[in-house]
Design a protein around this motif. Sequence first.
Motif, mmCIF file in Angstrom:
data_model
loop_
_atom_site.group_PDB
_atom_site.id
_atom_site.type_symbol
_atom_site.label_atom_id
_atom_site.label_comp_id
_atom_site.label_asym_id
_atom_site.label_seq_id
_atom_site.Cartn_x
_atom_site.Cartn_y
_atom_site.Cartn_z
ATOM 1 N N ILE B 102 0.816 -1.197 0.024
ATOM 2 C CA ILE B 102 0.125 -0.057 0.088
ATOM 3 C C ILE B 102 0.960 1.329 -0.060
ATOM 4 O O ILE B 102 0.744 2.010 -0.748
ATOM 5 N N PHE B 103 1.996 1.104 0.952
ATOM 6 C CA PHE B 103 2.810 2.238 0.984
ATOM 7 C C PHE B 103 3.358 2.592 -0.647
ATOM 8 O O PHE B 103 3.464 3.579 -1.012
ATOM 9 N N LEU B 104 3.873 1.479 -1.245
ATOM 10 C CA LEU B 104 4.578 1.694 -2.415
ATOM 11 C C LEU B 104 3.476 2.057 -3.291
ATOM 12 O O LEU B 104 4.004 3.180 -4.300
ATOM 13 N N SER B 105 2.364 1.934 -3.561
ATOM 14 C CA SER B 105 1.323 2.293 -4.478
ATOM 15 C C SER B 105 0.963 3.731 -4.194
ATOM 16 O O SER B 105 0.693 4.324 -5.042
ATOM 17 N N GLU B 106 0.413 4.022 -2.902
ATOM 18 C CA GLU B 106 -0.204 5.210 -2.662
ATOM 19 C C GLU B 106 0.717 6.248 -2.256
ATOM 20 O O GLU B 106 0.408 7.411 -2.274
ATOM 21 N N TYR B 107 2.087 6.070 -1.496
ATOM 22 C CA TYR B 107 2.907 7.048 -0.974
ATOM 23 C C TYR B 107 4.497 6.776 -1.876
ATOM 24 O O TYR B 107 5.215 7.509 -1.321
ATOM 25 N N GLY B 108 4.548 5.860 -2.457
ATOM 26 C CA GLY B 108 6.033 5.536 -2.856
ATOM 27 C C GLY B 108 6.449 6.060 -4.257
ATOM 28 O O GLY B 108 7.485 5.269 -4.618
ATOM 29 N N ARG B 109 5.950 7.001 -4.782
ATOM 30 C CA ARG B 109 6.306 7.580 -5.962
ATOM 31 C C ARG B 109 7.791 8.336 -5.625
ATOM 32 O O ARG B 109 7.771 9.672 -6.105
ATOM 33 N N ASN B 110 8.610 7.971 -4.871
ATOM 34 C CA ASN B 110 9.794 8.722 -4.422
ATOM 35 C C ASN B 110 11.106 8.065 -4.107
ATOM 36 O O ASN B 110 10.889 6.654 -4.389
ATOM 37 N N ARG B 165 5.332 -7.036 -3.638
ATOM 38 C CA ARG B 165 5.139 -6.601 -4.989
ATOM 39 C C ARG B 165 3.873 -7.001 -5.563
ATOM 40 O O ARG B 165 3.310 -6.208 -6.288
ATOM 41 N N ALA B 166 3.189 -8.112 -5.120
ATOM 42 C CA ALA B 166 1.695 -8.363 -5.762
ATOM 43 C C ALA B 166 0.917 -7.316 -5.221
ATOM 44 O O ALA B 166 0.083 -6.912 -6.056
ATOM 45 N N THR B 167 0.848 -6.942 -4.082
ATOM 46 C CA THR B 167 -0.125 -5.839 -3.643
ATOM 47 C C THR B 167 0.302 -4.646 -4.295
ATOM 48 O O THR B 167 -0.798 -4.061 -4.880
ATOM 49 N N GLU B 168 1.423 -4.078 -4.568
ATOM 50 C CA GLU B 168 1.925 -2.776 -5.104
ATOM 51 C C GLU B 168 0.996 -2.931 -6.780
ATOM 52 O O GLU B 168 0.469 -2.082 -7.038
ATOM 53 N N THR B 169 1.440 -4.090 -7.328
ATOM 54 C CA THR B 169 0.847 -4.375 -8.793
ATOM 55 C C THR B 169 -0.624 -4.247 -8.804
ATOM 56 O O THR B 169 -1.327 -3.710 -9.574
ATOM 57 N N ALA B 170 -1.248 -4.823 -7.965
ATOM 58 C CA ALA B 170 -2.840 -5.025 -7.831
ATOM 59 C C ALA B 170 -3.281 -3.395 -7.501
ATOM 60 O O ALA B 170 -4.250 -3.168 -8.032
ATOM 61 N N LEU B 171 -2.590 -2.699 -6.757
ATOM 62 C CA LEU B 171 -2.999 -1.493 -6.178
ATOM 63 C C LEU B 171 -2.954 -0.450 -7.300
ATOM 64 O O LEU B 171 -3.665 0.407 -7.593
ATOM 65 N N VAL B 172 -1.994 -0.429 -7.959
ATOM 66 C CA VAL B 172 -1.666 0.323 -9.154
ATOM 67 C C VAL B 172 -2.608 0.422 -10.327
ATOM 68 O O VAL B 172 -2.884 1.225 -11.018
#
Lengths: 327, 290
Positions: B102-110, B165-172
Amino acid sequence: MSTGTAERVAPPPLAGTSRQRRLISGDRVFEAIAYGAAALILLIAVIFVVALFIPALPAITKFGLAFFVSRTWDPVRIQFGALPAIFGTVVTSAIALLIAFPIGLGAALFLAEDARLRFLRGPLSFAIELLAGIPSVVIGLWAFFVLTPLMRDNVDPFLKHTLGFLPFFQGSASGYGFLTAGIVLAIMVLPIMIALSRDVIRAVPRSLREASLALGATNAETIWSVILPYARVGITGAVLLSLGRALGETIAVTMVIGNRPQITSSLFASGYTLPSVIANEFTEAVGDVYLGALFYLGVVLVLITILVNVIARLLVWRFTSPETASA
Amino acid sequence: MALYLTGDRVGMSFPLIRTLVDRLVGGLIVLCVSVAAIPVLVLLLFVLINGLPGMLTPGFFTDAPHPQGVPGGGVLNAIIGTLEIVGIGSLLAVPVGALIGIFLSEYGRNQVGNTVRFISDVFTGLPSIAFGIFGYTVVVLTTHHFSAVSASVALAVLMLPVILRATETALVLVPNSLREAGLALGAPRWRVTLEIVVPAALGGIVTGALLAMARAAGETAPLLFTAFGNDIIQTNPLQPMGALSLTIFRNALVPYPNLQQQAWAAALLLVILVAATNILARIYVRRIQR
C-alpha cells in the motif's frame, strides 16, 4: 495579512472544521503507518546483513581473507578454506548455464516468435510455470533416485567412451558429482531463463521484424541478425538472473553432488558447493570455528549472489524500461 | 512461422541452402521447447507413481514416524509442522507485506519507494538458505534452541517481497477515477485507500499471499537450522518441529525402504499442497475479475 484581520476572520470552532481536522489527522496517522512499514523492511535488511555476519565472526577473525584461497576443508584439524566449495559452485553453475542457455533461448523463441504449433503455447507455458513451482527438495528426491542411477549406468559410460580423451570425462563414475548436479541445476533454472528471455524477445519492436522479413530475410536470418542482437542485453540479464538462482540452490544439489571437498578436473567426481556444505554439515558441526566457517561460506554466497543479481537487474531494467526502448 | 508469408509462397524462392537453414532452425526451436517440457512430465509421473503406494499405506496421515528400521509410521508430525510453520509465517508476512505494498502504490513514488523496491528485489534473488541463517541468528541464537517460530520468521522474510510486489501491482491497476470519486465525496485518503482501493485490488493481494505461501511450504533450506525437524508430534511453536520438506530430505538419504517410500509419499503430498494453493490463487483471481 494583519493580525487584526486574522482575529476578525477567525471562525468559531464549527463542527465541520473539527471533523475536517480529525480526518486530516487520520490521514497523517495512516501515512505514518505506511512509512513505518516501509521503514520496517529497511530495518529488516540491516538486521539481515548483521545476522549473516554474527555467526561467521569466529571464522572471519581466525581465517580472514585467506579463507577464499585455502584448499583445505578439515574439520578434524579445524582448518577451513572456501576454495573447493567456490570451485564446485562455479563448475556446477557453468554446466547448468551451458545446458539451460541454448535450450531456454530456443524455448523462449518458440513461445515469443514461432507461429507454428500455436496451440501448444498455452500448455507449454503452463508446464514451465509448473516446473518453477515444484519444490527443490522434490526435484532433489527425483534426481537422487532416478537421475543418478541413469547417469551412472548410461550417460557417464557413454561420455567416457566418446569424449574420454578430455580430462573432464575421465575417472570412475558413481553417478554423484559435478555433472549430475549441473544437470539438476539446469532443470531448475530453465523456467526462469525461458520466462525472462521470452519477455525480452517480445519487447523487440514488431516493425524491426517486419522490416527484416520485407527485405527478404528468412525467419532464421531475422532471429539471428535482428532479434537476437536487439535483445542481447536483456538476454544477458536473463542468463545472469538464472546464474543467481543456480549459485544459491541448496537442497537438490546437496542430494546429488556427493559432498566431498575436492578440486578435480573430472566432472564425474564428487564435489561440494557453497550452500551444500552448509546444509550438509550444519548438524554435525561442533565448535565455534567449524560452525563459523559454515556461516562464513554463507556470507561468501550471499555476497556473490547479490553482485550477480544487481548486475542482472540493471541489465534487464535497462532493456525493458520504456525510455531506453524508444531511444 | 506461417504468421509471415515466407518467400516461396509469394513466388520468389529462397536459395535452397537458406530455406534448409530456416527449416533446421525451426526444428531446433521445437526440439528445445520439447526438451524443456519433458522434465516436468517425467518428474510428476515419477512422484505420482512412487508416491501413491506410500500415501495409501494406513497410518500415513495419522501416525508419527516410527524409529528407523521399524516398519510403518506416518508423517502427521510433518503435516502439522508445515501447516503451522507456514501459517505463523503468513500471519507475520501478509499484513506487513500488504501494508508495504500500500505504501509503494499510494505514497511510494519517491526515493524511499525506490529504495524499498530495490531491497525487495535483492531479497527475491537471495538464496533461500540465507533466510535460514537469518532465522538462526535472530531467533535460535537469542532463545538458545531450535523452534518452529524461528522457521516462521525466516519464511516470513522470504515471503515478504512476493506479497508486497503483488500488492503494489494490484493497487496500481485500480483506476484513479475510483480514488477521485471517493475523495470527491469527502472521504479522507486513508478511508479511500482502505475501503475503496484495497477491496478493488483484493484479488491480486490474495493471489500474491497464496503464491508466497505455496513457495514457503516447499522450502527446505531455511528450515534446516530453524525448525530443525522433530519425529514427535509437536504443536508448540516454541519447540523444534518437523516439516514435509525436511521429511523428504532426511528420509531420502537413509537406507530403509519404508522411510524412502514415505519420502516419495511426502513429496506427492507436498506437490499436491503447492499445486492446490496455486490453483486456488488462479480461481480466486478469475472469480474476482468477473
